[in-house]
Design an enzyme around this catalytic site. Structure first.
Site, PDB file in Angstrom:
ATOM      1  N   LYS A 196      49.981  34.845  54.273  1.00  0.00           N
ATOM      2  CA  LYS A 196      49.858  34.827  55.743  1.00  0.00           C
ATOM      3  C   LYS A 196      49.055  33.626  56.240  1.00  0.00           C
ATOM      4  CE  LYS A 196      45.955  38.095  55.905  1.00  0.00           C
ATOM      5  NZ  LYS A 196      45.812  38.247  54.429  1.00  0.00           N
ATOM      6  N   ARG A 201      41.303  44.375  45.340  1.00  0.00           N
ATOM      7  CA  ARG A 201      41.437  43.824  46.688  1.00  0.00           C
ATOM      8  C   ARG A 201      42.591  44.491  47.436  1.00  0.00           C
ATOM      9  NH1 ARG A 201      41.850  37.527  46.182  1.00  0.00           N
ATOM     10  NH2 ARG A 201      41.787  37.619  48.459  1.00  0.00           N
ATOM     11  N   ARG A 231      41.113  31.860  37.923  1.00  0.00           N
ATOM     12  CA  ARG A 231      39.882  32.222  38.624  1.00  0.00           C
ATOM     13  C   ARG A 231      39.670  33.723  38.596  1.00  0.00           C
ATOM     14  NH1 ARG A 231      41.005  28.919  44.141  1.00  0.00           N
ATOM     15  NH2 ARG A 231      42.747  30.376  44.049  1.00  0.00           N
ATOM     16  N   ARG A 272      40.555  43.186  60.807  1.00  0.00           N
ATOM     17  CA  ARG A 272      40.815  43.737  59.475  1.00  0.00           C
ATOM     18  C   ARG A 272      40.828  45.261  59.477  1.00  0.00           C
ATOM     19  NH1 ARG A 272      40.381  40.024  55.246  1.00  0.00           N
ATOM     20  NH2 ARG A 272      39.434  38.035  55.810  1.00  0.00           N
ATOM     21  N   ARG A 319      48.403  32.007  39.154  1.00  0.00           N
ATOM     22  CA  ARG A 319      47.718  30.822  39.688  1.00  0.00           C
ATOM     23  C   ARG A 319      46.760  30.227  38.648  1.00  0.00           C
ATOM     24  NH1 ARG A 319      45.451  32.940  45.529  1.00  0.00           N
ATOM     25  NH2 ARG A 319      47.426  33.067  46.658  1.00  0.00           N
TER      26      ARG A 319
END
Length: 216
Positions: free
Chosen positions: A13, A171, A160, A88, A127
């Site tokens: 997003k 998350r 990471r 949020r 990633r």
């Protein structure tokens, strides 16, 4: 044209928000950037926010909205803006709506970049980031020429902590508990527009662009 971007972490997003802002000539507003800017400039609101941040506490919703409204009152927001990272939670959305109502304004619509959890875990765990220059790659979509080595500077590429599977799943749980109810909230207000975020980035952007043109 006041837009809110919704979607799970890793849904893309933020990237879409930047592209929308550039195409339609409106500011891309990230609450994190606003906090940093106010603190750097030493504004009264920034000083207040820093007190909470220095203690590792969340900045209260009312103060966050004050800082946000201060930003959107600036001249470059006259034609609208894209909000990225706020609201949020439902209480944040309600505080924002109340504040905008006092100005005879409202959110025109919220764009939900919809991506299933499994896709997000796969995206983020693929990633790799360079320890030296910060460049990012993806083992499937943007692989480095040599595995484990950065194309730009030759530094070491690592996964990471934020992108590790267990972290991503945590998350996502927080997102589903706190943020996903916003989808119902904005659906009831008649402003929610969902797009399939599993498509190629440009295709997602094309869909969002068409929605915005229709709504203008």
């Amino acid at each position: 044209m006041k837009i809110i971007m919704l979607g799970a972490p890793g849904a893309g997003k933020g990237t879409q928000a930047k592209m929308i802002a550039e195409k339609f000539g409106i500011p891309h507003i990230s609450t994190g950037d606003i906090f940093r800017s106010n603190i750097k400039e030493g504004t009264q609101l920034g000083t207040e926010a820093k007190k909470y941040m220095d203690q590792g506490l969340l900045v209260p919703d009312e103060l966050t909205v004050k800082i946000l409204l201060d930003r959107v009152a600036k001249e470059d927001c006259a034609g609208g803006y894209v909000l990225d990272g706020f609201p949020r939670t439902i209480p944040q959305a309600e505080v924002l709506d109340e504040a905008l109502e006092k100005l005879n304004e409202k959110i025109d619509y919220a764009v939900n970049v919809d991506v299933p959890d499994d896709n997000i875990v796969k995206r983020m765990s693929g990633r790799r980031a360079c320890l030296k220059c910060g460049a990012t790659f993806h083992m499937e979509h943007i692989p480095p020429k040599q595995e484990g080595i950065c194309d730009s500077c030759g530094g070491e590429l690592v996964l990471r902590d934020d992108d590790k599977q267990e972290t991503v799943q945590n998350r996502l749980k927080v997102y589903h508990d706190q943020t996903q109810p916003l989808i119902d909230y904005y659906t009831k207000k008649g402003v929610l527009k969902s797009v399939d975020g599993t498509m190629e980035m440009k295709a997602v952007f094309q869909l969002i662009s068409e929605i915005i043109k229709e709504e203008k």
